[in-house]
Write a protein that holds these residues in place. Structure first.
Motif, mmCIF file in Angstrom:
data_model
loop_
_atom_site.group_PDB
_atom_site.id
_atom_site.type_symbol
_atom_site.label_atom_id
_atom_site.label_comp_id
_atom_site.label_asym_id
_atom_site.label_seq_id
_atom_site.Cartn_x
_atom_site.Cartn_y
_atom_site.Cartn_z
ATOM 1 N N GLN A 1 -120.673 5.722 -43.660
ATOM 2 C CA GLN A 1 -119.908 5.305 -44.827
ATOM 3 C C GLN A 1 -118.472 4.937 -44.458
ATOM 4 N N PHE A 2 -118.213 4.795 -43.162
ATOM 5 C CA PHE A 2 -116.918 4.352 -42.652
ATOM 6 C C PHE A 2 -117.114 3.054 -41.889
ATOM 7 N N GLY A 3 -116.069 2.260 -41.833
ATOM 8 C CA GLY A 3 -116.045 1.095 -40.968
ATOM 9 C C GLY A 3 -115.062 1.368 -39.844
ATOM 10 N N LEU A 4 -115.372 0.904 -38.644
ATOM 11 C CA LEU A 4 -114.443 0.977 -37.518
ATOM 12 C C LEU A 4 -113.868 -0.427 -37.377
ATOM 13 N N LEU A 5 -112.563 -0.561 -37.622
ATOM 14 C CA LEU A 5 -111.934 -1.873 -37.723
ATOM 15 C C LEU A 5 -110.768 -2.028 -36.756
ATOM 16 N N LYS A 6 -110.531 -3.266 -36.351
ATOM 17 C CA LYS A 6 -109.365 -3.596 -35.528
ATOM 18 C C LYS A 6 -108.266 -4.093 -36.461
ATOM 19 N N PHE A 7 -107.083 -3.531 -36.299
ATOM 20 C CA PHE A 7 -105.928 -3.949 -37.087
ATOM 21 C C PHE A 7 -105.429 -5.321 -36.653
ATOM 22 N N GLU A 8 -104.816 -6.036 -37.580
ATOM 23 C CA GLU A 8 -104.007 -7.199 -37.266
ATOM 24 C C GLU A 8 -102.617 -6.627 -37.000
ATOM 25 N N GLU A 9 -102.097 -6.840 -35.810
ATOM 26 C CA GLU A 9 -100.832 -6.233 -35.416
ATOM 27 C C GLU A 9 -99.656 -7.122 -35.786
ATOM 28 N N LYS A 10 -98.665 -6.520 -36.439
ATOM 29 C CA LYS A 10 -97.418 -7.182 -36.807
ATOM 30 C C LYS A 10 -96.291 -6.518 -36.013
ATOM 31 N N LYS A 11 -95.076 -7.019 -36.144
ATOM 32 C CA LYS A 11 -93.939 -6.471 -35.394
ATOM 33 C C LYS A 11 -93.699 -4.990 -35.712
ATOM 34 N N ASP A 12 -93.677 -4.636 -36.983
ATOM 35 C CA ASP A 12 -93.366 -3.265 -37.385
ATOM 36 C C ASP A 12 -94.474 -2.601 -38.203
ATOM 37 N N SER A 13 -95.659 -3.186 -38.213
ATOM 38 C CA SER A 13 -96.747 -2.615 -38.999
ATOM 39 C C SER A 13 -98.096 -3.102 -38.481
ATOM 40 N N ARG A 14 -99.141 -2.539 -39.054
ATOM 41 C CA ARG A 14 -100.509 -2.958 -38.767
ATOM 42 C C ARG A 14 -101.199 -3.173 -40.106
ATOM 43 N N GLU A 15 -102.088 -4.173 -40.173
ATOM 44 C CA GLU A 15 -102.754 -4.508 -41.429
ATOM 45 C C GLU A 15 -104.251 -4.630 -41.212
ATOM 46 N N PHE B 1 -110.622 3.959 -38.596
ATOM 47 C CA PHE B 1 -111.810 4.205 -39.400
ATOM 48 C C PHE B 1 -111.357 4.126 -40.847
ATOM 49 N N VAL B 2 -112.108 3.385 -41.667
ATOM 50 C CA VAL B 2 -111.786 3.223 -43.082
ATOM 51 C C VAL B 2 -113.004 3.620 -43.885
ATOM 52 N N SER B 3 -112.795 4.469 -44.879
ATOM 53 C CA SER B 3 -113.878 4.878 -45.757
ATOM 54 C C SER B 3 -114.403 3.684 -46.531
ATOM 55 N N ALA B 4 -115.721 3.607 -46.686
ATOM 56 C CA ALA B 4 -116.344 2.506 -47.438
ATOM 57 C C ALA B 4 -115.896 2.509 -48.888
ATOM 58 N N SER B 5 -115.402 3.631 -49.389
ATOM 59 C CA SER B 5 -114.949 3.697 -50.782
ATOM 60 C C SER B 5 -113.520 3.209 -50.935
ATOM 61 N N SER B 6 -112.877 2.832 -49.819
ATOM 62 C CA SER B 6 -111.490 2.384 -49.873
ATOM 63 C C SER B 6 -111.368 1.052 -50.581
ATOM 64 N N ALA B 7 -110.442 0.995 -51.534
ATOM 65 C CA ALA B 7 -110.149 -0.251 -52.228
ATOM 66 C C ALA B 7 -108.783 -0.114 -52.872
ATOM 67 N N GLY B 8 -107.962 -1.144 -52.743
ATOM 68 C CA GLY B 8 -106.656 -1.118 -53.387
ATOM 69 C C GLY B 8 -105.737 -0.082 -52.787
ATOM 70 N N ALA B 9 -104.702 0.269 -53.517
ATOM 71 C CA ALA B 9 -103.684 1.187 -53.023
ATOM 72 C C ALA B 9 -104.245 2.569 -52.748
ATOM 73 N N ALA B 10 -105.188 3.029 -53.559
ATOM 74 C CA ALA B 10 -105.763 4.353 -53.344
ATOM 75 C C ALA B 10 -106.535 4.406 -52.039
ATOM 76 N N GLY B 11 -107.162 3.300 -51.662
ATOM 77 C CA GLY B 11 -107.953 3.267 -50.451
ATOM 78 C C GLY B 11 -107.130 3.402 -49.192
ATOM 79 N N ALA B 12 -105.850 3.088 -49.254
ATOM 80 C CA ALA B 12 -105.007 3.163 -48.074
ATOM 81 C C ALA B 12 -104.944 4.578 -47.525
ATOM 82 N N ALA B 13 -105.152 5.597 -48.373
ATOM 83 C CA ALA B 13 -105.108 6.983 -47.922
ATOM 84 C C ALA B 13 -106.323 7.345 -47.082
ATOM 85 N N ASP B 14 -107.369 6.520 -47.093
ATOM 86 C CA ASP B 14 -108.607 6.818 -46.397
ATOM 87 C C ASP B 14 -108.708 6.101 -45.061
#
Length: 185
Positions: free
Chosen positions: A100-114, A162-175
């Motif tokens: 129920q999790f995804g293993l994802l690669k971030f898009e790397e920015k100068k001061d953050s990851r997305e 790792f991101v929970s499959a239930s992640s969506a929107g601002a609340a999902g960022a905590a997962d």
């Protein structure tokens, strides 16, 4: 109670890696998020023909947990299914196994990851990620509530989560549980 964090009802995962010549377990903790950003201008201007994306934004160029291992080993710890992680903060869904999790690669920015956590289409919204960001993994149940997770192939240096499959929107960022694969030198 969670097997890896006795002070919390929310379970987590550990990275099993080599440090100073010895194998050690390093707890992965939830990433601190700056929230989400949504790219919907093209979506709006094309009346929904172009999909919009919702991205979770994590501050900092690199995760605090780093490994040289290109095929790292993780251990996920869950409570029994009747309690499950969903009971204590993973939204309406019950999260009870690594599938129920995804293993994802971030898009790397100068001061953050997305990372993309949802898409907006014509009259629809879906949570989840883009296949080009997804890293395949296999999981093996070790004992009730304990799973061993290993990527199916070598991972390139970079920022991952790792991101929970239930992640969506601002609340999902905590997962989101982040880590880095370092460049071997």
């Amino acid at each position: 109670r969670c097997l890896s964090d006795w002070s919390s009802d929310v379970c987590s995962s550990d990275l099993y890696t080599e440090k100073d010549g010895q194998k050690v377990m390093i707890p992965l903790e939830r990433a601190s998020s700056q929230g989400t950003k949504t790219g919907v201008l093209g979506h709006v201007l094309t009346y929904g023909i172009v999909k919009g994306k919702t991205k979770a934004v994590i501050p900092g160029a690199h995760a605090g947990i780093r490994t040289d291992d290109t095929r790292p080993e993780f251990y996920f710890y869950f409570e029994d299914k009747s309690a499950a992680l969903g009971k204590t903060g993973f939204g309406a869904q019950t999260v009870s196994n690594p599938g129920q999790f995804g293993l994802l690669k971030f898009e790397e920015k100068k001061d953050s990851r997305e990372v993309v956590v949802g898409t907006i289409g014509f009259a629809s919204y879906s949570s989840g990620n883009e296949s080009k960001e997804t890293v395949a993994f296999k999981s093996e149940r070790i004992s009730p509530g304990v799973y061993r997770v290993i990527p199916t192939g070598d991972m390139k240096p970079g920022e991952y989560c790792f991101v929970s499959a239930s992640s969506a929107g601002a609340a999902g960022a905590a997962d989101i549980f982040d880590f880095s694969i370092k460049q071997n030198q």
